[in-house]
Every structure is written in structure tokens, then in C-alpha cells.
Design a protein around this motif. Structure first.
Motif, PDB file in Angstrom:
ATOM      1  N   THR A   1       0.849  -1.189   0.000  1.00  0.00           N
ATOM      2  CA  THR A   1       0.000   0.000   0.000  1.00  0.00           C
ATOM      3  C   THR A   1       0.886   1.240   0.000  1.00  0.00           C
ATOM      4  OG1 THR A   1      -1.648  -1.197   1.280  1.00  0.00           O
ATOM      5  CG2 THR A   1      -1.852   1.194   1.244  1.00  0.00           C
TER       6      THR A   1
ATOM      7  N   SER B   1       0.904   5.844  -0.978  1.00  0.00           N
ATOM      8  CA  SER B   1       0.149   7.034  -1.372  1.00  0.00           C
ATOM      9  C   SER B   1       1.048   8.080  -2.010  1.00  0.00           C
ATOM     10  CB  SER B   1      -0.545   7.639  -0.146  1.00  0.00           C
ATOM     11  OG  SER B   1       0.410   8.001   0.828  1.00  0.00           O
TER      12      SER B   1
ATOM     13  N   SER C   1       3.788   9.747  -4.703  1.00  0.00           N
ATOM     14  CA  SER C   1       4.235   9.740  -6.094  1.00  0.00           C
ATOM     15  C   SER C   1       5.581  10.452  -6.106  1.00  0.00           C
ATOM     16  CB  SER C   1       3.223  10.439  -7.002  1.00  0.00           C
ATOM     17  OG  SER C   1       3.032  11.762  -6.589  1.00  0.00           O
TER      18      SER C   1
ATOM     19  N   THR D   1       0.426   4.905  -8.318  1.00  0.00           N
ATOM     20  CA  THR D   1       0.176   3.497  -8.663  1.00  0.00           C
ATOM     21  C   THR D   1       1.420   2.846  -9.272  1.00  0.00           C
ATOM     22  OG1 THR D   1      -0.792   4.174 -10.779  1.00  0.00           O
ATOM     23  CG2 THR D   1      -2.316   3.732  -8.975  1.00  0.00           C
ATOM     24  N   GLU D   2       2.179   3.609 -10.031  1.00  0.00           N
ATOM     25  CA  GLU D   2       3.420   3.056 -10.607  1.00  0.00           C
ATOM     26  C   GLU D   2       4.420   2.709  -9.506  1.00  0.00           C
ATOM     27  OE1 GLU D   2       3.704   5.208 -14.967  1.00  0.00           O
ATOM     28  OE2 GLU D   2       4.231   6.383 -13.190  1.00  0.00           O
TER      29      GLU D   2
ATOM     30  N   THR E   1       3.343  -0.449  -7.777  1.00  0.00           N
ATOM     31  CA  THR E   1       3.615  -1.607  -8.635  1.00  0.00           C
ATOM     32  C   THR E   1       5.088  -2.001  -8.589  1.00  0.00           C
ATOM     33  OG1 THR E   1       1.793  -1.021 -10.122  1.00  0.00           O
ATOM     34  CG2 THR E   1       3.488  -2.485 -10.997  1.00  0.00           C
TER      35      THR E   1
ATOM     36  N   GLU F   1      -4.516  -5.206  -8.986  1.00  0.00           N
ATOM     37  CA  GLU F   1      -4.750  -4.014  -8.187  1.00  0.00           C
ATOM     38  C   GLU F   1      -5.947  -4.278  -7.289  1.00  0.00           C
ATOM     39  OE1 GLU F   1      -4.066   0.214  -9.645  1.00  0.00           O
ATOM     40  OE2 GLU F   1      -6.220  -0.098  -9.910  1.00  0.00           O
TER      41      GLU F   1
ATOM     42  N   VAL G   1      -8.099   1.630  -5.386  1.00  0.00           N
ATOM     43  CA  VAL G   1      -7.557   2.980  -5.455  1.00  0.00           C
ATOM     44  C   VAL G   1      -8.655   3.900  -4.950  1.00  0.00           C
ATOM     45  CG1 VAL G   1      -6.716   4.768  -6.994  1.00  0.00           C
ATOM     46  CG2 VAL G   1      -6.168   2.391  -7.490  1.00  0.00           C
TER      47      VAL G   1
ATOM     48  N   PHE H   1      -3.134   3.749  -2.663  1.00  0.00           N
ATOM     49  CA  PHE H   1      -3.100   2.742  -3.713  1.00  0.00           C
ATOM     50  C   PHE H   1      -2.669   1.416  -3.100  1.00  0.00           C
ATOM     51  CE2 PHE H   1      -1.647   6.887  -5.249  1.00  0.00           C
ATOM     52  CZ  PHE H   1      -2.719   7.214  -6.068  1.00  0.00           C
ATOM     53  N   GLU H   2      -3.344   0.353  -3.474  1.00  0.00           N
ATOM     54  CA  GLU H   2      -3.027  -0.955  -2.906  1.00  0.00           C
ATOM     55  C   GLU H   2      -2.995  -1.993  -4.015  1.00  0.00           C
ATOM     56  OE1 GLU H   2      -4.522  -1.932   1.123  1.00  0.00           O
ATOM     57  OE2 GLU H   2      -5.605  -3.506   0.062  1.00  0.00           O
ATOM     58  N   GLN H   3      -1.918  -2.759  -4.022  1.00  0.00           N
ATOM     59  CA  GLN H   3      -1.804  -3.832  -5.003  1.00  0.00           C
ATOM     60  C   GLN H   3      -1.417  -5.118  -4.296  1.00  0.00           C
ATOM     61  OE1 GLN H   3       0.366  -2.964  -8.533  1.00  0.00           O
ATOM     62  NE2 GLN H   3      -0.755  -1.101  -8.922  1.00  0.00           N
TER      63      GLN H   3
END
Length: 158
Positions: free
Chosen positions: A87, A89, A91, A98-99, A102, A137, A140, A145-147
Motif C-alpha cells: 500500500t 500514497s 508519487s 500506482t506506478e 507496482t 490491483e 484505489v 493505492f493498494e496492489q
């Protein structure tokens, strides 16, 4: 080797190996990539999937099936699922949130694979094979963001 028919024993051995070696492996990957993306240490190891994961990096290790192989060694095959949940948050100037999640997810999965591939889980484990790794994923919400990735493996005991 003295084996165990309890697949939870194999899952517990995996948790033990990961909790003992993941911090060093993640640090080594940070040094190896040297691109400014820092991997978070694993916050929690779970023995069953949870509805919500309260931390940044969670690993769930759960048995999914067990099978006896009728042979002179009386081998037992345990199918184990390892879920890696990451998880975030943040950038950066190069990557969106999200990138970054990932990238961190796949690097954390690499650390899991390397820890399991290069270690003996216990005296009861003869072999451990990773069958596959899939990622998706989870959610969101615009700021978080959680993947998730699932690593399926087979543990052979005798």
C-alpha cells in the motif's frame, strides 16, 4: 527426513524464513537498484487472509491444499499461497502513486522468491518450488493505492 502431514507447519516455516531474512533482502535490493525507490520492510505476517490490512506491506502465508504421494518415502505435497500486499500514497517526479506501488510490489515479490529459493525451510522440507506469481490491483481511492500479488508454491516433505 521426518516429515509432517500438517500443511500449516510448512506455512509456519515459510513465515519463519521470511521474517528472519526479508529485511536484509529488501535492503540488498534497494542497494542493487539504486534508483531512489526505497522498499518498505514487511509490517505484518498473517496466517490467513484478512478483510483489511492496516499496514504498508503485509504478507499472508496460507496453506491451500495438501496431498499424499504414495511412494516408499511417503511424501506429502503442500500447496501454499503467499500473498504480498503493498500500500502506498506517494508519487515522485518520475512515477505516479500506482506506478510506485507496482514497482515496490514486484521488488518485494522478488525478495520473497529469493528468500525461499535460497533457504532450507526446515529439516522437514525436502523441496520448495514456486509455481506461479500473479498480481492485481486491489483498490484505489485517489490518495491510497493498494496492489496484491499471489505466489503459489509447492512444498514437498517426506
Amino acid at each position: 527426513m521426518a516429515g509432517t502431514i500438517n500443511p500449516q507447519d510448512s506455512a509456519n516455516n515459510i513465515i519463519s524464513v521470511l521474517s528472519g531474512s526479508m529485511t536484509a533482502k529488501l535492503s540488498a535490493l534497494n542497494t542493487s537498484y539504486d534508483d531512489g525507490i526505497t522498499l518498505d520492510n514487511v509490517d505484518s505476517y498473517w496466517r490467513a487472509p484478512q478483510e483489511n490490512y492496516p499496514n504498508k506491506v503485509n504478507i499472508v502465508v496460507a496453506p491451500i491444499s495438501s496431498e499424499v504421494v504414495n511412494s516408499p518415502e511417503q511424501r506429502q505435497l503442500h500447496q501454499i499461497s503467499i500473498e504480498v500486499i503493498v500500500t502506498g500514497s506517494q508519487s515522485s517526479s518520475t512515477y505516479s502513486g500506482t506506478e510506485l506501488v507496482t514497482i515496490r510490489l514486484w521488488r518485494t515479490c522478488r525478495a520473497v522468491q529469493e528468500c525461499i529459493n535460497k533457504s532450507t525451510l526446515s529439516n522437514n522440507v525436502d523441496q520448495c518450488y514456486i509455481n506461479n506469481l500473479d498480481a492485481s490491483e486491489i483498490g484505489v481511492d485517489g490518495s491510497r493505492f493498494e496492489q496484491r500479488a499471489e505466489i503459489n508454491l509447492t512444498v514437498y516433505t517426506s
